[in-house]
Design a protein around this motif. Structure first.
Motif, PDB file in Angstrom:
ATOM      1  N   ASP A   1       0.859  -1.182   0.000  1.00  0.00           N
ATOM      2  CA  ASP A   1       0.000   0.000   0.000  1.00  0.00           C
ATOM      3  C   ASP A   1       0.893   1.229   0.000  1.00  0.00           C
ATOM      4  N   GLU A   2       0.318   2.342  -0.483  1.00  0.00           N
ATOM      5  CA  GLU A   2       1.082   3.596  -0.459  1.00  0.00           C
ATOM      6  C   GLU A   2       0.296   4.647   0.301  1.00  0.00           C
ATOM      7  N   VAL A   3       1.022   5.664   0.750  1.00  0.00           N
ATOM      8  CA  VAL A   3       0.395   6.772   1.458  1.00  0.00           C
ATOM      9  C   VAL A   3       1.033   8.064   0.948  1.00  0.00           C
ATOM     10  N   GLY A   4       0.208   9.102   0.854  1.00  0.00           N
ATOM     11  CA  GLY A   4       0.772  10.404   0.484  1.00  0.00           C
ATOM     12  C   GLY A   4       0.496  10.826  -0.935  1.00  0.00           C
ATOM     13  N   ARG A   5      -0.612  10.366  -1.516  1.00  0.00           N
ATOM     14  CA  ARG A   5      -0.934  10.842  -2.865  1.00  0.00           C
ATOM     15  C   ARG A   5      -1.510  12.252  -2.844  1.00  0.00           C
ATOM     16  N   GLY A   6      -2.240  12.597  -1.773  1.00  0.00           N
ATOM     17  CA  GLY A   6      -2.962  13.865  -1.731  1.00  0.00           C
ATOM     18  C   GLY A   6      -2.198  15.087  -1.231  1.00  0.00           C
ATOM     19  N   PRO A   7      -1.113  14.926  -0.459  1.00  0.00           N
ATOM     20  CA  PRO A   7      -0.438  16.100   0.094  1.00  0.00           C
ATOM     21  C   PRO A   7       0.173  17.016  -0.966  1.00  0.00           C
ATOM     22  N   LEU A   8       0.425  18.250  -0.559  1.00  0.00           N
ATOM     23  CA  LEU A   8       1.083  19.231  -1.434  1.00  0.00           C
ATOM     24  C   LEU A   8       2.598  19.184  -1.268  1.00  0.00           C
ATOM     25  N   ALA A   9       3.068  18.445  -0.252  1.00  0.00           N
ATOM     26  CA  ALA A   9       4.499  18.420   0.044  1.00  0.00           C
ATOM     27  C   ALA A   9       4.915  17.010   0.457  1.00  0.00           C
ATOM     28  N   GLY A  10       6.203  16.741   0.255  1.00  0.00           N
ATOM     29  CA  GLY A  10       6.763  15.480   0.729  1.00  0.00           C
ATOM     30  C   GLY A  10       6.642  14.344  -0.271  1.00  0.00           C
ATOM     31  N   PRO A  11       7.347  13.250   0.015  1.00  0.00           N
ATOM     32  CA  PRO A  11       7.380  12.105  -0.892  1.00  0.00           C
ATOM     33  C   PRO A  11       6.101  11.282  -0.812  1.00  0.00           C
TER      34      PRO A  11
ATOM     35  N   LYS B   1      -6.196  24.171   5.860  1.00  0.00           N
ATOM     36  CA  LYS B   1      -6.305  25.635   5.818  1.00  0.00           C
ATOM     37  C   LYS B   1      -4.991  26.282   6.264  1.00  0.00           C
ATOM     38  N   CYS B   2      -4.445  25.745   7.365  1.00  0.00           N
ATOM     39  CA  CYS B   2      -3.174  26.277   7.917  1.00  0.00           C
ATOM     40  C   CYS B   2      -2.038  26.151   6.892  1.00  0.00           C
ATOM     41  N   HIS B   3      -1.960  24.991   6.235  1.00  0.00           N
ATOM     42  CA  HIS B   3      -0.892  24.751   5.259  1.00  0.00           C
ATOM     43  C   HIS B   3      -1.029  25.704   4.074  1.00  0.00           C
ATOM     44  N   LYS B   4      -2.257  25.865   3.575  1.00  0.00           N
ATOM     45  CA  LYS B   4      -2.460  26.719   2.402  1.00  0.00           C
ATOM     46  C   LYS B   4      -2.186  28.189   2.715  1.00  0.00           C
ATOM     47  N   SER B   5      -2.551  28.610   3.937  1.00  0.00           N
ATOM     48  CA  SER B   5      -2.277  30.010   4.272  1.00  0.00           C
ATOM     49  C   SER B   5      -0.773  30.221   4.468  1.00  0.00           C
ATOM     50  N   ALA B   6      -0.062  29.221   5.008  1.00  0.00           N
ATOM     51  CA  ALA B   6       1.406  29.321   5.132  1.00  0.00           C
ATOM     52  C   ALA B   6       2.068  29.373   3.760  1.00  0.00           C
ATOM     53  N   LEU B   7       1.530  28.621   2.814  1.00  0.00           N
ATOM     54  CA  LEU B   7       2.064  28.668   1.443  1.00  0.00           C
ATOM     55  C   LEU B   7       1.988  30.090   0.889  1.00  0.00           C
ATOM     56  N   ARG B   8       0.843  30.733   1.112  1.00  0.00           N
ATOM     57  CA  ARG B   8       0.673  32.107   0.613  1.00  0.00           C
ATOM     58  C   ARG B   8       1.599  33.076   1.342  1.00  0.00           C
ATOM     59  N   ASN B   9       1.766  32.877   2.657  1.00  0.00           N
ATOM     60  CA  ASN B   9       2.529  33.837   3.468  1.00  0.00           C
ATOM     61  C   ASN B   9       4.031  33.580   3.453  1.00  0.00           C
ATOM     62  N   LEU B  10       4.417  32.301   3.464  1.00  0.00           N
ATOM     63  CA  LEU B  10       5.841  31.948   3.580  1.00  0.00           C
ATOM     64  C   LEU B  10       6.444  31.537   2.235  1.00  0.00           C
ATOM     65  N   GLY B  11       5.587  31.198   1.271  1.00  0.00           N
ATOM     66  CA  GLY B  11       6.091  30.789  -0.042  1.00  0.00           C
ATOM     67  C   GLY B  11       6.304  29.280  -0.137  1.00  0.00           C
ATOM     68  N   VAL B  12       6.919  28.885  -1.241  1.00  0.00           N
ATOM     69  CA  VAL B  12       7.072  27.471  -1.604  1.00  0.00           C
ATOM     70  C   VAL B  12       8.445  26.972  -1.171  1.00  0.00           C
ATOM     71  N   THR B  13       8.495  25.813  -0.523  1.00  0.00           N
ATOM     72  CA  THR B  13       9.778  25.220  -0.101  1.00  0.00           C
ATOM     73  C   THR B  13      10.243  24.204  -1.161  1.00  0.00           C
ATOM     74  N   PRO B  14      11.498  23.755  -1.068  1.00  0.00           N
ATOM     75  CA  PRO B  14      11.958  22.690  -1.981  1.00  0.00           C
ATOM     76  C   PRO B  14      11.231  21.360  -1.750  1.00  0.00           C
ATOM     77  N   PHE B  15      10.502  21.264  -0.634  1.00  0.00           N
ATOM     78  CA  PHE B  15       9.800  20.016  -0.307  1.00  0.00           C
ATOM     79  C   PHE B  15       8.369  20.023  -0.847  1.00  0.00           C
ATOM     80  N   HIS B  16       7.962  21.116  -1.477  1.00  0.00           N
ATOM     81  CA  HIS B  16       6.623  21.198  -2.063  1.00  0.00           C
ATOM     82  C   HIS B  16       6.592  20.604  -3.465  1.00  0.00           C
ATOM     83  N   ARG B  17       5.446  20.023  -3.807  1.00  0.00           N
ATOM     84  CA  ARG B  17       5.246  19.430  -5.134  1.00  0.00           C
ATOM     85  C   ARG B  17       4.794  20.532  -6.094  1.00  0.00           C
ATOM     86  N   ARG B  18       5.713  20.925  -6.967  1.00  0.00           N
ATOM     87  CA  ARG B  18       5.434  22.059  -7.844  1.00  0.00           C
ATOM     88  C   ARG B  18       4.375  21.754  -8.901  1.00  0.00           C
TER      89      ARG B  18
END
Length: 199
Positions: A21-31, A173-190
């Protein structure tokens, strides 16, 4: 937890049945993280279930028992790979890597979902909703979830403010608002729309 799928394969003289099984298809960040688990018939931890139906405490209790009693392998597809080949292909790649990482090739693989990863070393069966139907797949879902959560907690120390230690990179909600305020990290799925929109 139902063992009917495993027992049917064991009865056909296929002793090493791996649940994947796999986990993590839906996140915006990470493997995306997959696990392959070959249960030890003599020592199956009680209370296995789809990781999403278990409390965090219960998952944390079961995961070490599985590492001790079963044969477990983890496969990962990186953020870069997800962006290059898309999340579906990356999930299949992580699953294949998990199977390849087992000590020796399984006799048969039970895969959660409706697709079988290409290039497996043996026959496989796709099981829709498998984490609720197969103890081996449920075991894989638990191990993969704990592993990925730990990766995201570690990443949260490097890139604080996105709440990954609690949201595991999912688009809360917290993650999306941080994306807007802090920007995109190298760990985000572009390649994912909310991240792409900010870029």
């Amino acid at each position: 937890m139902d063992m009917a799928l495993e027992e049917a394969l064991w009865a056909q003289d296929l002793p090493r049945v791996a649940g994947v099984d796999e986990v993590g298809r839906g996140p915006l960040a990470g493997p995306v993280v997959a696990a392959a688990v070959v249960l030890n018939r003599e020592s199956i931890p009680e209370g296995l279930n789809d990781s999403k139906k278990l409390s965090a405490k219960r998952r944390a209790f079961l995961a070490p028992l599985l590492w001790q009693s079963a044969e477990v392998s983890i496969g990962v597809a990186t953020v870069e790979e997800i962006d290059q080949i898309n999340i579906l292909q990356a999930s299949l790649l992580a699953m294949r890597r998990a199977v390849e990482g087992l000590q020796s090739a399984p006799s048969h693989v039970l895969v959660d979902g409706n697709r079988i990863p290409p290039g497996l070393p043996c026959d496989a069966t796709a099981v829709v909703g498998g984490d609720g139907k197969s103890a081996s797949i449920a075991a894989a879902s638990i191990v993969a979830k704990i592993w990925r959560d730990d990766v995201m907690k570690e990443a949260a120390t490097q890139w604080p403010g996105y709440g990954w230690e609690t949201n595991a990179g999912y688009p809360t909600k917290c993650h999306k608002s941080a994306l807007r305020n802090l920007g995109v990290t190298p760990f985000h799925r572009r390649s994912f729309k909310p991240v792409r929109d900010i870029l």
